[in-house]
Motif scaffolding. Structure first.
Motif, PDB file in Angstrom:
ATOM      1  N   VAL A   1       0.845  -1.202   0.000  1.00  0.00           N
ATOM      2  CA  VAL A   1       0.000   0.000   0.000  1.00  0.00           C
ATOM      3  C   VAL A   1       0.875   1.244   0.000  1.00  0.00           C
ATOM      4  CG1 VAL A   1      -1.679   1.354   1.305  1.00  0.00           C
ATOM      5  CG2 VAL A   1      -1.946  -1.132   1.144  1.00  0.00           C
ATOM      6  N   ALA A   2       1.881   1.252   0.873  1.00  0.00           N
ATOM      7  CA  ALA A   2       2.792   2.393   0.967  1.00  0.00           C
ATOM      8  C   ALA A   2       3.533   2.606  -0.345  1.00  0.00           C
ATOM      9  CB  ALA A   2       3.786   2.179   2.105  1.00  0.00           C
ATOM     10  N   SER A   3       3.958   1.522  -0.980  1.00  0.00           N
ATOM     11  CA  SER A   3       4.686   1.615  -2.243  1.00  0.00           C
ATOM     12  C   SER A   3       3.793   2.168  -3.348  1.00  0.00           C
ATOM     13  CB  SER A   3       5.216   0.231  -2.645  1.00  0.00           C
ATOM     14  OG  SER A   3       5.845   0.273  -3.904  1.00  0.00           O
ATOM     15  N   ALA A   4       2.544   1.699  -3.393  1.00  0.00           N
ATOM     16  CA  ALA A   4       1.609   2.179  -4.412  1.00  0.00           C
ATOM     17  C   ALA A   4       1.320   3.665  -4.241  1.00  0.00           C
ATOM     18  CB  ALA A   4       0.309   1.377  -4.338  1.00  0.00           C
ATOM     19  N   VAL A   5       1.200   4.101  -3.000  1.00  0.00           N
ATOM     20  CA  VAL A   5       0.955   5.527  -2.730  1.00  0.00           C
ATOM     21  C   VAL A   5       2.184   6.347  -3.114  1.00  0.00           C
ATOM     22  CG1 VAL A   5       0.602   7.242  -0.907  1.00  0.00           C
ATOM     23  CG2 VAL A   5      -0.733   5.120  -0.906  1.00  0.00           C
ATOM     24  N   ALA A   6       3.370   5.854  -2.758  1.00  0.00           N
ATOM     25  CA  ALA A   6       4.611   6.589  -3.042  1.00  0.00           C
ATOM     26  C   ALA A   6       4.853   6.752  -4.540  1.00  0.00           C
ATOM     27  CB  ALA A   6       5.793   5.887  -2.393  1.00  0.00           C
ATOM     28  N   THR A   7       4.474   5.733  -5.312  1.00  0.00           N
ATOM     29  CA  THR A   7       4.704   5.781  -6.764  1.00  0.00           C
ATOM     30  C   THR A   7       3.472   6.255  -7.531  1.00  0.00           C
ATOM     31  OG1 THR A   7       4.075   3.433  -6.962  1.00  0.00           O
ATOM     32  CG2 THR A   7       6.416   3.937  -6.662  1.00  0.00           C
ATOM     33  N   GLU A   8       2.430   6.662  -6.778  1.00  0.00           N
ATOM     34  CA  GLU A   8       1.182   7.146  -7.370  1.00  0.00           C
ATOM     35  C   GLU A   8       0.566   6.108  -8.303  1.00  0.00           C
ATOM     36  OE1 GLU A   8       1.833  10.962  -9.139  1.00  0.00           O
ATOM     37  OE2 GLU A   8       2.472  11.887  -7.251  1.00  0.00           O
TER      38      GLU A   8
ATOM     39  N   ASP B   1      -2.242   4.199  -8.786  1.00  0.00           N
ATOM     40  CA  ASP B   1      -3.635   3.966  -8.422  1.00  0.00           C
ATOM     41  C   ASP B   1      -4.179   2.676  -9.040  1.00  0.00           C
ATOM     42  OD1 ASP B   1      -5.438   5.104 -11.001  1.00  0.00           O
ATOM     43  OD2 ASP B   1      -3.441   5.948 -10.806  1.00  0.00           O
ATOM     44  N   ALA B   2      -3.494   2.150 -10.071  1.00  0.00           N
ATOM     45  CA  ALA B   2      -3.936   0.897 -10.695  1.00  0.00           C
ATOM     46  C   ALA B   2      -3.933  -0.252  -9.693  1.00  0.00           C
ATOM     47  CB  ALA B   2      -3.027   0.557 -11.876  1.00  0.00           C
ATOM     48  N   ALA B   3      -3.004  -0.210  -8.730  1.00  0.00           N
ATOM     49  CA  ALA B   3      -2.928  -1.267  -7.723  1.00  0.00           C
ATOM     50  C   ALA B   3      -4.210  -1.319  -6.894  1.00  0.00           C
ATOM     51  CB  ALA B   3      -1.726  -1.023  -6.814  1.00  0.00           C
ATOM     52  N   PHE B   4      -4.803  -0.152  -6.638  1.00  0.00           N
ATOM     53  CA  PHE B   4      -6.032  -0.109  -5.841  1.00  0.00           C
ATOM     54  C   PHE B   4      -7.264  -0.429  -6.690  1.00  0.00           C
ATOM     55  CE2 PHE B   4      -3.032   2.752  -3.665  1.00  0.00           C
ATOM     56  CZ  PHE B   4      -3.015   2.138  -2.420  1.00  0.00           C
ATOM     57  N   ARG B   5      -7.189  -0.161  -7.991  1.00  0.00           N
ATOM     58  CA  ARG B   5      -8.322  -0.468  -8.860  1.00  0.00           C
ATOM     59  C   ARG B   5      -8.550  -1.971  -8.972  1.00  0.00           C
ATOM     60  NH1 ARG B   5      -6.066   3.400 -12.467  1.00  0.00           N
ATOM     61  NH2 ARG B   5      -5.612   1.742 -13.984  1.00  0.00           N
ATOM     62  N   LYS B   6      -7.515  -2.759  -8.671  1.00  0.00           N
ATOM     63  CA  LYS B   6      -7.639  -4.220  -8.738  1.00  0.00           C
ATOM     64  C   LYS B   6      -8.442  -4.781  -7.560  1.00  0.00           C
ATOM     65  CE  LYS B   6      -3.167  -4.713 -11.069  1.00  0.00           C
ATOM     66  NZ  LYS B   6      -1.779  -5.242 -10.945  1.00  0.00           N
TER      67      LYS B   6
ATOM     68  N   SER C   1     -11.580  -5.368  -5.306  1.00  0.00           N
ATOM     69  CA  SER C   1     -13.028  -5.378  -5.501  1.00  0.00           C
ATOM     70  C   SER C   1     -13.689  -4.270  -4.688  1.00  0.00           C
ATOM     71  CB  SER C   1     -13.591  -6.738  -5.059  1.00  0.00           C
ATOM     72  OG  SER C   1     -15.000  -6.762  -5.189  1.00  0.00           O
ATOM     73  N   GLY C   2     -14.535  -3.475  -5.350  1.00  0.00           N
ATOM     74  CA  GLY C   2     -15.240  -2.404  -4.662  1.00  0.00           C
ATOM     75  C   GLY C   2     -14.556  -1.054  -4.723  1.00  0.00           C
ATOM     76  N   ILE C   3     -13.318  -1.023  -5.271  1.00  0.00           N
ATOM     77  CA  ILE C   3     -12.577   0.239  -5.400  1.00  0.00           C
ATOM     78  C   ILE C   3     -12.572   0.655  -6.864  1.00  0.00           C
ATOM     79  CG2 ILE C   3     -10.377   1.434  -5.088  1.00  0.00           C
ATOM     80  CD1 ILE C   3     -11.618   0.683  -2.459  1.00  0.00           C
ATOM     81  N   GLY C   4     -13.267   1.734  -7.176  1.00  0.00           N
ATOM     82  CA  GLY C   4     -13.328   2.218  -8.546  1.00  0.00           C
ATOM     83  C   GLY C   4     -12.176   3.162  -8.872  1.00  0.00           C
ATOM     84  N   PRO C   5     -12.054   3.588 -10.146  1.00  0.00           N
ATOM     85  CA  PRO C   5     -10.963   4.471 -10.570  1.00  0.00           C
ATOM     86  C   PRO C   5     -10.893   5.777  -9.782  1.00  0.00           C
ATOM     87  CG  PRO C   5     -12.104   3.562 -12.470  1.00  0.00           C
ATOM     88  CD  PRO C   5     -12.916   3.191 -11.278  1.00  0.00           C
ATOM     89  N   LYS C   6     -12.048   6.395  -9.527  1.00  0.00           N
ATOM     90  CA  LYS C   6     -12.069   7.669  -8.809  1.00  0.00           C
ATOM     91  C   LYS C   6     -11.582   7.495  -7.370  1.00  0.00           C
ATOM     92  CE  LYS C   6     -15.137  11.483  -7.495  1.00  0.00           C
ATOM     93  NZ  LYS C   6     -16.543  12.008  -7.556  1.00  0.00           N
ATOM     94  N   THR C   7     -12.072   6.455  -6.720  1.00  0.00           N
ATOM     95  CA  THR C   7     -11.668   6.199  -5.329  1.00  0.00           C
ATOM     96  C   THR C   7     -10.198   5.807  -5.263  1.00  0.00           C
ATOM     97  OG1 THR C   7     -13.904   5.456  -4.771  1.00  0.00           O
ATOM     98  CG2 THR C   7     -12.149   4.835  -3.265  1.00  0.00           C
ATOM     99  N   ALA C   8      -9.730   5.052  -6.241  1.00  0.00           N
ATOM    100  CA  ALA C   8      -8.325   4.639  -6.279  1.00  0.00           C
ATOM    101  C   ALA C   8      -7.403   5.852  -6.348  1.00  0.00           C
ATOM    102  CB  ALA C   8      -8.077   3.712  -7.460  1.00  0.00           C
ATOM    103  N   LYS C   9      -7.747   6.802  -7.199  1.00  0.00           N
ATOM    104  CA  LYS C   9      -6.943   8.026  -7.308  1.00  0.00           C
ATOM    105  C   LYS C   9      -7.004   8.829  -6.020  1.00  0.00           C
ATOM    106  CE  LYS C   9      -7.137   8.746 -12.314  1.00  0.00           C
ATOM    107  NZ  LYS C   9      -5.657   8.696 -12.485  1.00  0.00           N
TER     108      LYS C   9
END
Length: 213
Positions: free
Chosen positions: A97-104, A106-111, A113-121
């Motif tokens: 999670v920390a790595s995905a946030v640090a590198t921006e 958001d695709a990692a969060f879109r994977k 379930s229940g997290i859409g593109p807007k929420t991921a960003k």
């Protein structure tokens, strides 16, 4: 606020564990990985977050304080509720999670379930700059724990237990105790020996069998 519970695991089904504390069975929602690490009949320490709603009290459980911290941070993001936050932790470790946030990323969060593109960003933007402490402890802790657990495994095998039995005892000790209780070889060794209980190591059993012939 219930920040942790310690007690005997009465049941584990799916992502729900029932832990007895003071004679009361508490239902705790956990990730699938966490559920697999819990053993019915064994004692467990679970970090928790109590979510209070008008018609519901829900207890969510975590392996360590890093998972709990990430859960709390995620819940602070608009559009991310407790179940969605648990979904993220089921799919990603605190370090990921920390790595995905640090590198921006958001695709990692879109994977999840229940997290859409807007929420991921929004997760990436909202958590930027808030994950450094989690990244540091998450990287350091596994290294320390791995070294300690390896040494305890060697010690148990040296005492006569098979590697399979010794490894299971070490895993159960790590899963049921907090970081302080498993940070040193003597402490983890005591916990592992407690898990092994009255059973004898192979060398002792073999010696007794030989003397009886």
């Amino acid at each position: 606020m219930i920040s942790s519970v310690r007690g005997v695991v009465l049941a584990v089904a799916g992502t729900t564990a029932v832990i007895e504390v003071g004679g009361v069975g508490l239902s705790v929602s956990v990730t699938p990985q966490h559920a697999l690490s819990l053993r019915v009949g064994s004692e467990a320490l679970v970090r928790t977050a109590l979510i209070v709603r008008e018609d519901d009290l829900s207890l969510f459980g975590f392996v360590d304080t890093d998972e709990l911290a990430v859960f709390d941070l995620l819940r602070g993001v608009t559009g991310v509720g407790p179940k969605s936050a648990m979904g993220v932790l089921a799919a990603m470790t605190p370090t990921q999670v920390a790595s995905a946030v640090a590198t921006e990323d958001d695709a990692a969060f879109r994977k999840v379930s229940g997290i859409g593109p807007k929420t991921a960003k929004l997760i990436v933007v909202s958590l930027a700059g808030k994950m450094q402490a989690i990244t540091t402890s998450a990287v350091r802790a596994p290294m320390v724990r791995a070294t300690v657990s390896d040494n305890v495994l060697v010690a148990l095998v040296g005492l006569g237990w098979s590697e399979r039995v010794a490894a299971q005892a070490v895993d159960e000790a790590l899963a049921s105790a907090d970081g302080d209780e498993t940070a040193t070889v003597p402490a983890l060794l005591r916990l592992a020996l407690t898990r092994l209980g009255p059973q004898q190591p192979l060398s002792a059993a073999s010696a007794r069998g030989s003397s009886g012939r």
